[in-house]
Design a protein around this motif. Structure first.
Motif, PDB file in Angstrom:
ATOM      1  N   ALA A   1      -2.582   2.341   3.866  1.00 23.09           N
ATOM      2  CA  ALA A   1      -3.843   2.249   3.131  1.00 23.09           C
ATOM      3  C   ALA A   1      -3.513   2.134   1.653  1.00 23.09           C
ATOM      4  O   ALA A   1      -2.784   2.964   1.105  1.00 23.09           O
ATOM      5  CB  ALA A   1      -4.735   3.454   3.397  1.00 23.09           C
ATOM      6  N   LEU A   2      -4.044   1.091   1.018  1.00 17.87           N
ATOM      7  CA  LEU A   2      -3.767   0.806  -0.383  1.00 17.87           C
ATOM      8  C   LEU A   2      -4.985   1.152  -1.226  1.00 17.87           C
ATOM      9  O   LEU A   2      -6.117   0.799  -0.888  1.00 17.87           O
ATOM     10  CB  LEU A   2      -3.416  -0.678  -0.570  1.00 17.87           C
ATOM     11  N   LEU A   3      -4.734   1.812  -2.342  1.00 20.43           N
ATOM     12  CA  LEU A   3      -5.785   2.162  -3.294  1.00 20.43           C
ATOM     13  C   LEU A   3      -5.697   1.218  -4.477  1.00 20.43           C
ATOM     14  O   LEU A   3      -4.644   1.109  -5.111  1.00 20.43           O
ATOM     15  CB  LEU A   3      -5.610   3.603  -3.767  1.00 20.43           C
ATOM     16  N   VAL A   4      -6.809   0.518  -4.769  1.00 26.31           N
ATOM     17  CA  VAL A   4      -6.833  -0.400  -5.902  1.00 26.31           C
ATOM     18  C   VAL A   4      -7.413   0.296  -7.129  1.00 26.31           C
ATOM     19  O   VAL A   4      -8.240   1.203  -7.012  1.00 26.31           O
ATOM     20  CB  VAL A   4      -7.654  -1.675  -5.592  1.00 26.31           C
ATOM     21  N   ARG A   5      -6.958  -0.156  -8.297  1.00 23.05           N
ATOM     22  CA  ARG A   5      -7.426   0.432  -9.553  1.00 23.05           C
ATOM     23  C   ARG A   5      -8.642  -0.327 -10.094  1.00 23.05           C
ATOM     24  O   ARG A   5      -8.774  -0.540 -11.295  1.00 23.05           O
ATOM     25  CB  ARG A   5      -6.302   0.416 -10.589  1.00 23.05           C
TER      26      ARG A   5
END
Length: 257
Positions: free
Chosen positions: A217-221
């Motif tokens: 799971a990737l968290l974007v800024r």
């Protein structure tokens, strides 16, 4: 290996009616790489048709089966349990629940009602719960990035108020419910461990997906992201990236051949 991709919408693909820089091209790159996509949104203000039309106006073509929303999950839940809804949702969303007036029991359905959240509407929902109605929350997000660029209260605060007052716990149908993520993966010919979620909410999108068994799971800024969000919830993101374009680089480099 990555075999399937789940994408949040608001804050990842667009803000308001404007695509986030590089997002349209990123989605095209994912499709060209042969990766099946599902768009998993916790938005509870717009019906599915309006979301698909909004994306089309941005140059993003999304088929009906590619979009999963809490309202869709709620309609399936109400039919399965033979319940008619008492709606505490945004007026624009009410059309999604037409044809469900004949259930043998009742269920309070809470979404982001916006300006429709007031004491009278909350009290009517509370009285339904006290009378024995089931309790369904479309989502329990704490905040969302509003049209003015600032954070606003989301559904979770109002769900918590009803839970506190009634002593009843809701069935949560949107993210971070594990069933929501697994339902999105159904039919994609990918085990959860080979799927990745991309979102701007470290709690509902990222920790929720990992807790559901997704492999990454990737968290974007972008969107609602604020500095250090990645340290606030467990499990922590697999990676933190600038935006969907950077997430796409990460995904394609790990995609199944």
């Amino acid at each position: 290996m990555i075999r399937a991709v789940l994408l949040d919408l608001l804050g990842v693909v667009y803000d308001g009616d404007t695509p986030i820089t590089g997002a349209v091209a990123a989605i095209e790159r994912l499709r060209n790489a042969g990766l099946p996509l599902r768009f998993v949104s916790n938005t509870t203000r717009s019906p599915r048709g309006a979301i698909i039309a909004q994306l089309a106006a941005m140059g993003i073509k999304v088929a009906e089966e590619e979009l999963l929303t809490p309202a869709r999950a709620a309609v399936e839940w109400l039919r399965k349990h033979d319940r008619q809804p008492h709606l505490l949702v945004h007026p624009d969303l009410e059309i999604e629940f037409s044809g469900l007036e004949c259930g043998s029991g009742r269920a309070v359905v809470v979404g982001d009602a916006g300006e429709a959240f007031d004491h009278a509407s909350l009290n009517r929902a509370f009285r339904e719960l006290v009378a024995g109605a089931d309790f369904v929350a479309l989502a329990i997000n704490r905040t969302f990035k509003d049209a003015d660029g600032l954070l606003s209260l989301d559904t979770g605060a109002f769900v918590a108020a009803l839970e506190f007052a009634s002593g009843r716990r809701p069935a949560v149908l949107g993210k971070p419910s594990p069933d929501f993520f697994l339902s999105a993966l159904a039919g994609l010919n990918s085990p959860a461990t080979d799927a990745v979620m991309v979102g701007d909410d470290a709690e509902s999108d990222v920790a929720g997906a990992l807790s559901a068994g997704l492999g990454a799971a990737l968290l974007v800024r972008t969107g609602k992201y604020r500095p250090n969000d990645e340290t606030r919830f467990d499990p922590a993101p697999t990676a933190v990236v600038d935006d969907l374009a950077a997430a796409t680089d990460w995904i394609i480099s790990r995609a199944a051949a």
